[in-house]
Design a protein around this motif. Structure first.
Motif, mmCIF file in Angstrom:
data_model
loop_
_atom_site.group_PDB
_atom_site.id
_atom_site.type_symbol
_atom_site.label_atom_id
_atom_site.label_comp_id
_atom_site.label_asym_id
_atom_site.label_seq_id
_atom_site.Cartn_x
_atom_site.Cartn_y
_atom_site.Cartn_z
ATOM 1 N N PRO A 148 -1.280 2.548 38.808
ATOM 2 C CA PRO A 148 -0.322 2.281 39.883
ATOM 3 C C PRO A 148 1.145 2.473 39.491
ATOM 4 O O PRO A 148 1.968 2.815 40.332
ATOM 5 C CB PRO A 148 -0.596 0.818 40.251
ATOM 6 C CG PRO A 148 -2.002 0.572 39.829
ATOM 7 C CD PRO A 148 -2.220 1.444 38.627
ATOM 8 N N ASP A 149 1.462 2.293 38.217
ATOM 9 C CA ASP A 149 2.858 2.437 37.794
ATOM 10 C C ASP A 149 3.256 3.891 37.531
ATOM 11 O O ASP A 149 4.365 4.179 37.090
ATOM 12 C CB ASP A 149 3.133 1.581 36.564
ATOM 13 C CG ASP A 149 2.382 2.034 35.322
ATOM 14 O OD1 ASP A 149 1.581 2.991 35.408
ATOM 15 O OD2 ASP A 149 2.583 1.420 34.259
ATOM 16 N N SER A 206 1.770 5.901 35.350
ATOM 17 C CA SER A 206 1.297 6.350 34.046
ATOM 18 C C SER A 206 -0.153 6.821 34.164
ATOM 19 O O SER A 206 -0.787 6.669 35.203
ATOM 20 C CB SER A 206 1.428 5.231 33.009
ATOM 21 O OG SER A 206 0.617 4.129 33.350
ATOM 22 N N GLY A 224 3.143 7.110 29.725
ATOM 23 C CA GLY A 224 4.096 6.815 30.779
ATOM 24 C C GLY A 224 4.677 8.061 31.418
ATOM 25 O O GLY A 224 4.475 9.184 30.951
ATOM 26 N N CYS A 225 5.409 7.845 32.478
ATOM 27 C CA CYS A 225 5.993 8.952 33.247
ATOM 28 C C CYS A 225 6.863 9.863 32.381
ATOM 29 O O CYS A 225 6.814 11.082 32.514
ATOM 30 C CB CYS A 225 6.807 8.409 34.409
ATOM 31 S SG CYS A 225 5.817 7.508 35.607
ATOM 32 N N ARG A 227 -2.336 5.126 26.969
ATOM 33 C CA ARG A 227 -1.607 5.107 28.243
ATOM 34 C C ARG A 227 -0.314 5.886 28.060
ATOM 35 O O ARG A 227 0.474 5.589 27.168
ATOM 36 C CB ARG A 227 -1.303 3.671 28.659
ATOM 37 C CG ARG A 227 -2.564 2.933 29.000
ATOM 38 C CD ARG A 227 -2.276 1.541 29.462
ATOM 39 N NE ARG A 227 -3.535 0.851 29.686
ATOM 40 C CZ ARG A 227 -3.718 -0.068 30.589
ATOM 41 N NH1 ARG A 227 -2.710 -0.439 31.367
ATOM 42 N NH2 ARG A 227 -4.877 -0.643 30.736
#
Length: 74
Positions: A65-66, A68, A29-30, A27
């Motif tokens: 949804p976050d 990532s 992240g941004c 995963r």
């Protein structure tokens, strides 16, 4: 020659690859996604870049949804 001309991108892909090998997925992240698309690019261009990397590495990817992205092997 690496298909990733920028060393930070190559390092990020290596990290994703290692996580996939160890955990079956990675995963990202941004903040880390910025490394995959280092220049100021549109969301569409970023998606194309992520698709390209996934294709080269034979991964699937899913936006979460976050914001990532989850990469998994095909």
């Amino acid at each position: 020659m690496s298909r990733y001309p920028h060393p930070d991108i190559a390092a990020q892909v290596d990290k994703i690859r290692a996580e996939i090998q160890q955990h079956g997925e990675s995963r990202v992240g941004c903040d880390e996604l910025c490394l995959l698309c280092p220049d100021e690019v549109s969301a569409k261009q970023e998606k194309i870049g992520i698709e390209q990397i996934a294709e080269w590495e034979r991964w699937t990817f899913e936006y979460l949804p976050d914001g990532s992205v989850r990469f998994s092997p095909l």
